[in-house]
Design a protein around this motif. Structure first.
Motif, PDB file in Angstrom:
ATOM      1  N   LEU B  35      24.595  56.885  39.913  1.00  0.00           N
ATOM      2  CA  LEU B  35      25.685  56.205  40.614  1.00  0.00           C
ATOM      3  C   LEU B  35      27.011  56.591  39.971  1.00  0.00           C
ATOM      4  CD1 LEU B  35      23.954  52.742  40.495  1.00  0.00           C
ATOM      5  CD2 LEU B  35      24.068  54.221  42.502  1.00  0.00           C
ATOM      6  N   THR B  36      28.093  56.220  40.635  1.00  0.00           N
ATOM      7  CA  THR B  36      29.399  56.466  40.036  1.00  0.00           C
ATOM      8  C   THR B  36      29.602  55.505  38.873  1.00  0.00           C
ATOM      9  OG1 THR B  36      30.370  54.905  41.579  1.00  0.00           O
ATOM     10  CG2 THR B  36      30.432  57.223  42.202  1.00  0.00           C
ATOM     11  N   PRO B  37      30.395  55.905  37.887  1.00  0.00           N
ATOM     12  CA  PRO B  37      30.587  55.019  36.737  1.00  0.00           C
ATOM     13  C   PRO B  37      31.244  53.693  37.106  1.00  0.00           C
ATOM     14  CG  PRO B  37      32.041  56.941  36.585  1.00  0.00           C
ATOM     15  CD  PRO B  37      31.085  57.188  37.712  1.00  0.00           C
ATOM     16  N   GLN B  38      32.180  53.723  38.083  1.00  0.00           N
ATOM     17  CA  GLN B  38      32.744  52.441  38.471  1.00  0.00           C
ATOM     18  C   GLN B  38      32.001  51.923  39.689  1.00  0.00           C
ATOM     19  OE1 GLN B  38      34.265  55.298  38.986  1.00  0.00           O
ATOM     20  NE2 GLN B  38      35.476  55.330  40.829  1.00  0.00           N
ATOM     21  N   TRP B  39      32.028  50.672  39.794  1.00  0.00           N
ATOM     22  CA  TRP B  39      31.268  49.935  40.790  1.00  0.00           C
ATOM     23  C   TRP B  39      32.099  49.853  42.046  1.00  0.00           C
ATOM     24  CZ3 TRP B  39      32.828  44.545  41.529  1.00  0.00           C
ATOM     25  CH2 TRP B  39      31.883  43.744  42.174  1.00  0.00           C
ATOM     26  N   ARG B  40      31.488  50.189  43.170  1.00  0.00           N
ATOM     27  CA  ARG B  40      32.262  50.009  44.402  1.00  0.00           C
ATOM     28  C   ARG B  40      32.268  48.524  44.703  1.00  0.00           C
ATOM     29  NH1 ARG B  40      30.757  51.433  50.339  1.00  0.00           N
ATOM     30  NH2 ARG B  40      28.693  51.273  49.427  1.00  0.00           N
ATOM     31  N   PRO B  41      33.419  47.911  44.712  1.00  0.00           N
ATOM     32  CA  PRO B  41      33.459  46.454  44.832  1.00  0.00           C
ATOM     33  C   PRO B  41      32.720  45.994  46.078  1.00  0.00           C
ATOM     34  CG  PRO B  41      35.636  47.307  44.368  1.00  0.00           C
ATOM     35  CD  PRO B  41      34.747  48.490  44.604  1.00  0.00           C
ATOM     36  N   MET B  42      31.976  44.941  45.893  1.00  0.00           N
ATOM     37  CA  MET B  42      31.160  44.487  46.995  1.00  0.00           C
ATOM     38  C   MET B  42      31.928  43.621  47.958  1.00  0.00           C
ATOM     39  SD  MET B  42      27.557  43.868  45.141  1.00  0.00           S
ATOM     40  CE  MET B  42      26.330  45.061  45.554  1.00  0.00           C
ATOM     41  N   ALA B  43      33.131  43.273  47.604  1.00  0.00           N
ATOM     42  CA  ALA B  43      33.991  42.560  48.548  1.00  0.00           C
ATOM     43  C   ALA B  43      35.402  43.038  48.277  1.00  0.00           C
ATOM     44  CB  ALA B  43      33.874  41.066  48.364  1.00  0.00           C
ATOM     45  N   PRO B  44      36.238  43.038  49.275  1.00  0.00           N
ATOM     46  CA  PRO B  44      37.590  43.566  49.068  1.00  0.00           C
ATOM     47  C   PRO B  44      38.327  42.764  47.999  1.00  0.00           C
ATOM     48  CG  PRO B  44      37.236  42.945  51.357  1.00  0.00           C
ATOM     49  CD  PRO B  44      36.011  42.543  50.617  1.00  0.00           C
ATOM     50  N   GLY B  45      39.072  43.443  47.194  1.00  0.00           N
ATOM     51  CA  GLY B  45      39.897  42.750  46.212  1.00  0.00           C
ATOM     52  C   GLY B  45      39.249  42.585  44.863  1.00  0.00           C
ATOM     53  N   LEU B  46      37.955  42.883  44.720  1.00  0.00           N
ATOM     54  CA  LEU B  46      37.338  42.745  43.398  1.00  0.00           C
ATOM     55  C   LEU B  46      37.593  43.996  42.571  1.00  0.00           C
ATOM     56  CD1 LEU B  46      33.972  40.947  44.159  1.00  0.00           C
ATOM     57  CD2 LEU B  46      36.234  40.015  43.774  1.00  0.00           C
ATOM     58  N   ALA B  47      37.544  43.835  41.261  1.00  0.00           N
ATOM     59  CA  ALA B  47      37.913  44.941  40.374  1.00  0.00           C
ATOM     60  C   ALA B  47      36.793  45.967  40.284  1.00  0.00           C
ATOM     61  CB  ALA B  47      38.223  44.392  38.989  1.00  0.00           C
ATOM     62  N   ALA B  48      37.174  47.177  40.017  1.00  0.00           N
ATOM     63  CA  ALA B  48      36.214  48.275  40.075  1.00  0.00           C
ATOM     64  C   ALA B  48      35.168  48.223  38.978  1.00  0.00           C
ATOM     65  CB  ALA B  48      36.949  49.608  40.012  1.00  0.00           C
ATOM     66  N   TYR B  49      35.521  47.886  37.788  1.00  0.00           N
ATOM     67  CA  TYR B  49      34.563  47.933  36.681  1.00  0.00           C
ATOM     68  C   TYR B  49      33.994  46.571  36.363  1.00  0.00           C
ATOM     69  CZ  TYR B  49      35.751  52.765  35.669  1.00  0.00           C
ATOM     70  OH  TYR B  49      35.917  54.129  35.740  1.00  0.00           O
ATOM     71  N   GLU B  50      34.032  45.673  37.336  1.00  0.00           N
ATOM     72  CA  GLU B  50      33.682  44.290  37.019  1.00  0.00           C
ATOM     73  C   GLU B  50      32.338  44.115  36.317  1.00  0.00           C
ATOM     74  OE1 GLU B  50      35.089  41.343  39.620  1.00  0.00           O
ATOM     75  OE2 GLU B  50      33.396  40.011  39.308  1.00  0.00           O
ATOM     76  N   PRO B  51      31.241  44.701  36.781  1.00  0.00           N
ATOM     77  CA  PRO B  51      29.971  44.469  36.067  1.00  0.00           C
ATOM     78  C   PRO B  51      30.050  44.948  34.613  1.00  0.00           C
ATOM     79  CG  PRO B  51      29.560  45.495  38.170  1.00  0.00           C
ATOM     80  CD  PRO B  51      31.031  45.543  37.949  1.00  0.00           C
ATOM     81  N   ALA B  52      30.734  46.071  34.398  1.00  0.00           N
ATOM     82  CA  ALA B  52      30.846  46.564  33.029  1.00  0.00           C
ATOM     83  C   ALA B  52      31.630  45.580  32.176  1.00  0.00           C
ATOM     84  CB  ALA B  52      31.521  47.937  33.016  1.00  0.00           C
ATOM     85  N   VAL B  53      32.695  45.034  32.754  1.00  0.00           N
ATOM     86  CA  VAL B  53      33.504  44.068  32.005  1.00  0.00           C
ATOM     87  C   VAL B  53      32.683  42.827  31.680  1.00  0.00           C
ATOM     88  CG1 VAL B  53      35.507  42.564  32.159  1.00  0.00           C
ATOM     89  CG2 VAL B  53      35.672  44.904  32.951  1.00  0.00           C
ATOM     90  N   VAL B  54      31.880  42.370  32.642  1.00  0.00           N
ATOM     91  CA  VAL B  54      31.079  41.168  32.416  1.00  0.00           C
ATOM     92  C   VAL B  54      30.060  41.407  31.307  1.00  0.00           C
ATOM     93  CG1 VAL B  54      29.358  39.653  33.444  1.00  0.00           C
ATOM     94  CG2 VAL B  54      31.405  40.231  34.716  1.00  0.00           C
ATOM     95  N   VAL B  55      29.317  42.492  31.439  1.00  0.00           N
ATOM     96  CA  VAL B  55      28.299  42.782  30.424  1.00  0.00           C
ATOM     97  C   VAL B  55      28.961  42.996  29.064  1.00  0.00           C
ATOM     98  CG1 VAL B  55      26.526  44.418  29.724  1.00  0.00           C
ATOM     99  CG2 VAL B  55      26.657  43.655  32.091  1.00  0.00           C
ATOM    100  N   ALA B  56      30.129  43.631  29.095  1.00  0.00           N
ATOM    101  CA  ALA B  56      30.858  43.820  27.833  1.00  0.00           C
ATOM    102  C   ALA B  56      31.198  42.469  27.212  1.00  0.00           C
ATOM    103  CB  ALA B  56      32.123  44.630  28.088  1.00  0.00           C
TER     104      ALA B  56
END
Lengths: 206, 639, 484
Positions: B35-56
């Motif tokens: 997959l791409t390193p950044q997450w394609r936001p699942m809803a408009p307006g969400l941040a691209a790296y959100e899962p990475a930020v959360v896990v971090a």
């Protein structure tokens, strides 16, 4: 100056009793977590449930129940200083627990690797499939997390037991892990019918 | 001593490493899966790296706890290495001051750590309030942008809640073992862990303000929280870790109280604060799981698309079949099932402090001790049955509102028992006006305002008008201040000489009281008034035409006066008192167990086993004893 | 009476000899030992009834446990004695129970010396047992003063709270809400006075005056009082619960002739639709007629967030939830323009998510409706006509099925049918016919039916509008007019 260190308060029996109380309090707390998930299932699904294949959940349920049997065997063994049976039963328990865990991930959830080696979810229900997917993955996922942590604890016990720790007189760690494992099993005994057995089946989109 | 030996510093370093690891883990796994390193936001307006930020964020906490040294002993146990408990610093040779910045197993050190951290968060939350109250001081001011404003009020709410939980932890941890004659808590390492997990939680909570903030209020309702800026995820994680502290800390209190009381201390010979702490712990142990669960569900709705609360199913680009709608009301039920009992966590200890202090300063028994003890348990129990009164206008089943109205009104009964018992304790006394007593009296008057503004909210008919207005803000600030802040300050003054061996300035203490108490009355009555005159909650400004500008100005000024008065207290306790003369071991002539030992409390609190031989509050009964400490010296002719 | 069997324990020879000499002839000394170990060894053999222990001897602190160690020795007691020079203190169960030899002897016999008070005095009848210091008045007088103060301050507070000018009120439901709030204010005023007056009075009257030593009055509680102040508040809250239930039912109950207004919220504005008039999606402005019960059907757009409908002047509010339609009933009863404010935090635009609510006279509302280019749809009129049919007594005499047997003709297929009249003529049942049949029933009698049966006063009961609704309703009743 006489400190408190030489009184009965330092005895293994007294400390174990404290630990036992602490452990049961922990279970009470966790019950609220699993209870909240159960409430969510009934709130969102009502009298329905997703129409899912029944064989695999049944198999992994049996596997988990069997693992509890072996866990108990391990505890009884060490209570009689039977180290060999203790260690062997621990490994079997861990193995069965791992089978359960992988069964959930790869068979029930349907993770697999496609031709390009990418991890995909197949035709199974997805976590994004509305409330049916959300609750199913939420409940089985939270439970699987506890199974995984239980397996890790069991392997730690196995390693310590191998090195000569635990005896018939002093094995609270085994007792605690065993009860934890039975608790995880009990949660599944409640979750399994709630997710797979009761309610009118509803087909999902895939 | 090198600063890198401090647990706090090591924790931060470990946390940063953990954060980087967590981020890299998600990015790496995504790449490995093609997959791409950044997450394609699942809803408009969400941040691209959100899962990475959360896990971090999660690994930040793990790294922090490992770095600080909270898990060292347990990891050793997993490898079969014993680590026997000893009194004194965890690492021998640690200077006294450094113990407070490191992992220490002494409940007294941990109690102080809780207290200082709590006061720090009180300051952060207070500064946020000062800023947004400036904007609200007059109508139609707009120097704070509305989305920033929303983040500020959301952060203010949860940071204050964190501060209260830490203050409750401070009082319980410091006092309970001393009050029951125990050498420490039942599980000292767990106790340290439970304190330290608050720090990554607080860091995440504060960081949330700077990574986009969040606009949901501290209640985090979806669907708004499902589409809020990135900061909401660190808000969720921060609360998660602070909640974990509650659960683990309360477990310790319960076991310690049940198993480690001094000989002769039956349950009804315990100091009343221990009852309060015990009732509080029961709530913390059980209910907290529900806020963790409800926040977790929104968290995974955002990053995994699990649509618990989205009626359309999630708005995902790739899913074309929507099978069943989520329900926003489910969140509210789960959330309030914790968050209502939570307010009893916040106030029961403080009410216990009031009960604890009045007998000492009135020099007479606590009136109706058993009834007061049972009222704490009753409030804890009934508190679980009222949650939906926060949801009367939510769209919940209309008929269900009635039983919740009755259960909510019912809580007033055990609360009333406390009030009347306090009056009975003061009546006929010989009252000394020391600062701890003054703050106890303030607490009673302020909690009274809070309590009396409750029934109109409990009654659905009037709640239809009042809910979500500034009236509610007035109600809960009064109950929180009366039930926690004032008693907490009373406790700080009261036990300060015991903990430090020095006496604070009584005059500065009385000045603090004289400023803060009337200021608070003005603030809460003002809030209640403007709430009934059109002022909504959680708004960044309001129209001139409402005519509440004067009221709002008074509220803001009162807030500033309170802030200043707290600074006076901090000066008194942190600066003045350190150079003040030493305090006597028992300046209040208290019968309490903790006052029969030296001040400051030695490392091993009780040199010999104390025996409880009488009732705790028998002031005024000649010849009565509560505890029997070390035997009398020979040939001295009596006590 | 038999002499007590006494065991003396002390490490100090002077103590042992001194006590033994003292007890000579007064009690039977069955043993004199130096350590607790020795004591434990000989107690089973000698069965003393009393063990006299040297209080100053630190090694003897276990003596307290004697009754537990030897439970079969009935009433085994341990008495501690401290000797300092020629001063002796006697302790039992860690309470000072006396001083001097006479008290020691009395304690041996289980008697209390008149000078010692070891038992807490039971709390019963305070006035006789409380020794009031001369400066303090009796409690009765205090209670009287406080009660008077509470009454005065309570009434003033309650009155004061109720009299604080209220925010403008503009709805019928608001009257109920304000009335319940006033009831709460009364209770709040009274309770506030009760607690604060008592508290202030107590801290003033019962304060420690300079030079005063000693403690307060010792009483631990009063069960009667506890029960009273548990039961009375319980009754009070239950009463409020009942009042709350009744008034809630009042405020939410469906009204006759409700007008439906659909309210849809989005981030960050409002849409109003009037289905009965075929008007949709008026943005940020809700026009309604005064004294018209409204049934607001509320919802948020499906992909939006939770909002809340609140006009403070109306005193009621309700959330608008995506995916979950909700309702709010309100009857604005005061002409004016009010602000609707979103009352559930919904994002950055929450503060400014406002709309105008314009309450006007009926005529002005009708004019506005016309202005919107729409009027009441025929379907809506027919629906209302059916309500009139069932609600105004028509159904008692006119059925919709065509079957004979009722006092009046059936309405089935009535509109446009050829009606045979009693006088032999035929008439077409058009709108005018129907209207006149309602207002002047005896004018034209349907064949087969009698005059003087239908009430003459429908012209007073029904409005022109309602008659128009009935006509629309009748138009929908298809079928063959059977002549019955």
């Amino acid at each position: 100056m006489a400190a408190l260190t030489e009184t009965h308060h330092e005895s293994y029996a007294w400390k174990s009793q404290n630990n036992r109380l602490g452990m049961w309090l922990f279970f009470i707390s966790e019950s609220f977590l699993f209870g909240g998930l159960l409430v969510s299932r009934f709130f969102l699904w009502g009298g329905t449930r997703p129409d899912l294949p029944q064989l695999v959940p049944l198999i992994i349920t049996v596997v988990l129940l069997l693992s509890s049997f072996y866990m108990n065997r391990a505890e009884v063994a060490i209570a009689h200083d039977d180290r060999r049976t203790f260690l062997r039963s621990l490994l079997i328990t861990a193995l069965l627990g791992t089978i359960f865990f992988l069964g959930v991930l790869f068979v029930e959830w349907g993770f697999s690797f496609n031709e390009q080696g990418k991890l995909v979810l197949g035709n199974h229900i997805h976590p994004t499939d509305g409330v049916y997917g959300a609750v199913l993955y939420g409940m089985t996922g939270m439970h699987a997390l506890h199974v995984l942590s239980g397996v890790i604890l069991i392997l730690i016990l196995w390693n310590l037991g191998r090195k000569g720790h635990f005896s018939a007189k002093e094995h609270f760690g085994v007792e605690a892990t065993a009860i934890y494992w039975h608790y995880v099993d009990l949660v599944w005994v409640v979750f399994y019918p709630a997710l797979y057995l009761i309610g009118t089946p509803v087909a999902h989109g895939h | 001593m090198s600063i890198f030996r401090l647990g706090l510093v090591r924790g931060l370093i470990g946390g940063l490493i953990g954060w980087a690891f967590g981020f890299a883990l998600v990015v790496g796994v995504r790449l490995a899966l093609g997959l791409t390193p950044q997450w394609r936001p699942m809803a408009p307006g969400l941040a691209a790296y959100e899962p990475a930020v959360v896990v971090a964020g999660i690994f930040f906490a793990i790294g922090f706890m490992l770095g600080a040294g909270t898990m060292t002993d347990w990891l050793k146990w997993a490898r079969g290495i014993p680590t026997p408990f000893h009194h004194g610093p965890r690492i021998p040779g640690t200077p006294e001051w450094a113990r407070y910045f490191s992992v220490d197993y002494s409940h007294k050190v941990i109690g102080v750590q809780y207290g200082v951290t709590g006061i720090f968060l009180l300051g952060v939350g207070g500064i946020l309030a000062m800023i947004f109250r400036l904007q609200l001081a007059q109508p139609e001011l707009n120097f704070v942008a509305h989305d920033v404003f929303n983040t500020m009020i959301s952060a203010h709410g949860m940071i204050m809640i964190g501060s209260i939980l830490l203050g409750v932890g401070a009082m319980s941890n410091y006092l309970v073992p001393l009050m029951i004659g125990a050498s420490d808590m039942a599980f000292p390492r767990l106790n340290a862990f439970a304190y330290w997990i608050n720090l990554p939680g607080a860091v995440l909570l504060i960081t949330a303000m700077f990574i986009g903030g969040w606009n949901t209020g501290w209640t985090g309702y979806p669907p708004l929280s499902a589409r809020a800026p990135l900061g909401v995820q660190y808000f969720f994680l921060g609360v998660f870790f602070i909640g974990l502290s509650s659960i683990l800390g309360s477990l310790n209190i319960i076991v310690t109280t049940l198993r480690m009381r001094a000989p002769g201390m039956t349950l009804f010979r315990m100091p009343i604060f221990v009852w309060a702490a015990f009732a509080t712990a029961i709530i913390q142990l059980t209910a907290t799981q529900l806020i963790g669960l409800s926040f977790l569900m929104v968290l995974v709705q955002r990053i995994l698309g699990m649509g618990f609360f989205d009626p359309r199913g999630p708005v995902w680009f790739e899913v074309d079949k929507w099978v069943g709608g989520g329900n926003p009301l489910l969140f509210q039920h789960l959330f309030w099932f914790y968050s209502h009992p939570a307010v009893y966590i916040f106030v029961l200890p403080g009410l216990g402090i009031i009960s604890e202090l009045l007998p000492v300063f009135a020099r007479k028994p606590l009136f109706g001790y058993k009834w007061i003890a049972m009222s704490s348990m009753a409030i804890a129990l009934v508190g679980f049955l009222v949650w939906a009164h926060h949801m009367f206008v939510s769209g919940m089943n209309n008929y269900l509102r009635v039983p919740f109205m009755f259960s909510t009104l019912l809580v007033a009964v055990p609360t009333g028992v406390k009030f009347f018992s306090w009056l009975g304790t003061l009546w006929g006394g010989r009252i000394e006006f020391k600062t701890p007593l003054l703050f106890s009296l303030s607490a009673i008057s302020v909690f009274l305002i809070g309590g009396l503004t409750g029934p109109p909210l409990a009654t659905v008919t009037t709640d239809l008008n009042l809910t979500d207005t500034y009236y509610v803000v007035g109600h809960f600030h009064a109950t929180m201040f009366g039930g926690f802040v004032f008693p907490f300050f009373a406790a700080l003054y009261y036990w300060y000489p015991k903990a430090t061996g020095r006496m604070y300035s009584e005059r500065l203490g009385q000045l603090h009281f004289a400023l803060m108490t009337p200021a608070f009355w003005v603030m809460s009555l003002g809030q209640v008034y403007v709430g009934m005159h059109g002022m909504r909650r959680r708004v960044a400004t309001y129209e001139e035409a409402l005519g509440i500008g004067t009221g709002q100005l008074l509220i803001t000024i009162a807030g500033f006066v309170i802030f200043i008065s707290v600074l006076i207290m901090l000066y008194n306790l942190a600066v003045y008192a350190r150079r003040a003369p030493k305090a006597a071991a028992n300046p209040w002539r208290s019968r309490g167990l903790e006052w029969q030992i030296p001040s400051p409390v030695p490392e091993v609190s009780f040199a010999t086993t104390p025996f409880v031989v009488g009732e705790p509050y028998d002031y005024g009964l000649p010849g009565s004893r509560y505890v029997q400490m070390a035997p009398l010296p020979a040939m001295t002719g009596g006590d | 009476m038999a002499r007590e069997r006494v065991l003396i324990v002390s490490a100090h020879p002077l103590f042992r000899e001194g006590i033994a000499r003292l007890l000579e002839g007064q009690a039977e000394v069955v043993g004199v030992v130096s350590t607790w170990e020795e004591a434990k060894a000989i107690v089973p053999a000698r069965s003393p009834q009393v063990i006299v222990v040297d209080h100053a001897d630190a090694t003897l602190k276990e003596a307290d446990l004697a009754p537990l160690l030897w439970p079969d020795i009935e009433d085994l007691r341990v008495i501690y004695v401290t000797l300092a020079g020629d001063k002796m203190t006697v302790h039992e169960r860690h309470q000072v129970i006396g001083a001097g030899e006479a008290d020691l002897l009395a304690a041996l016999k289980g008697q209390r010396s008149p000078t010692a008070r070891a038992q807490p005095i039971p709390y019963e009848g305070r006035s006789q047992r409380m020794e009031k210091s001369p400066q303090r008045r009796s409690y009765t007088r205090h209670f009287a003063i406080v009660s008077a103060l509470v009454a005065v301050v309570g009434v003033l507070s309650a009155y004061g709270l109720i009299q604080v000018p209220k925010f403008t009120r503009a709805s019928a439901q608001g009257e109920t809400v304000d009335w319940v709030m006033d009831l709460h204010f009364a209770l709040i005023g009274f309770l506030f006075a009760l607690v604060v007056v008592f508290m202030l009075y107590a801290v003033i009257v019962f304060r420690r005056k300079p030079g005063e030593d000693g403690d307060g009055d010792h009483f631990e509680g009063n069960t009667k009082l506890e029960i009273t102040w548990t039961v009375l508040p319980l009754i009070t809250v239950l009463a409020f619960g009942v009042i709350g239930t009744r008034t809630l039912a009042d405020v939410t109950k469906p009204q006759p002739n409700e007008m439906v207004v659909e309210v849809a919220a989005f981030s960050f504005g409002w849409q109003f639709s009037y289905p009965e008039y075929g008007i949709s999606n008026v943005v940020n402005r809700m026009v309604v007629p005064v004294n018209q019960p409204l049934l607001l059907k509320l919802r948020s757009w499906d992909n939006d967030v939770i909002h809340n409908f609140y006009v403070p002047e109306f005193r009621v509010k309700q959330d608008l939830v995506p995916g979950l339609p909700t309702e709010l009933r309100v009857t604005p009863n005061r002409v004016g323009t009010y602000k609707l404010r979103c009352n559930e935090l919904c994002g950055t635009g929450h503060t400014l998510m406002l709309a105008d609510v314009v309450v006007v006279e009926r005529a002005e509302f009708d004019a506005w409706v016309k202005e919107q280019g729409a009027q009441l749809t025929p379907e809506e009129m027919a629906r209302r006509g059916q309500e009139v049919y069932t609600g105004s007594g028509c159904a008692a005499c006119h059925n919709l099925t065509g079957e004979p047997g009722l006092p009046g003709p059936s309405w089935k297929g009535l509109y446009g049918a050829q009606i045979a009249l009693a006088d032999g003529s035929t008439v077409t049942a058009d709108e005018e016919y129907i209207r006149r049949s309602i207002l002047y029933p005896n004018e034209q009698i349907h064949a087969g039916y009698n005059p003087g049966i239908m009430p003459q006063n429908y012209g007073d009961i029904l409005s022109e509008q309602q008659i128009a609704y009935l006509i629309e309703f009748i138009k929908t009743l298809n079928g063959q007019h059977t002549g019955h």
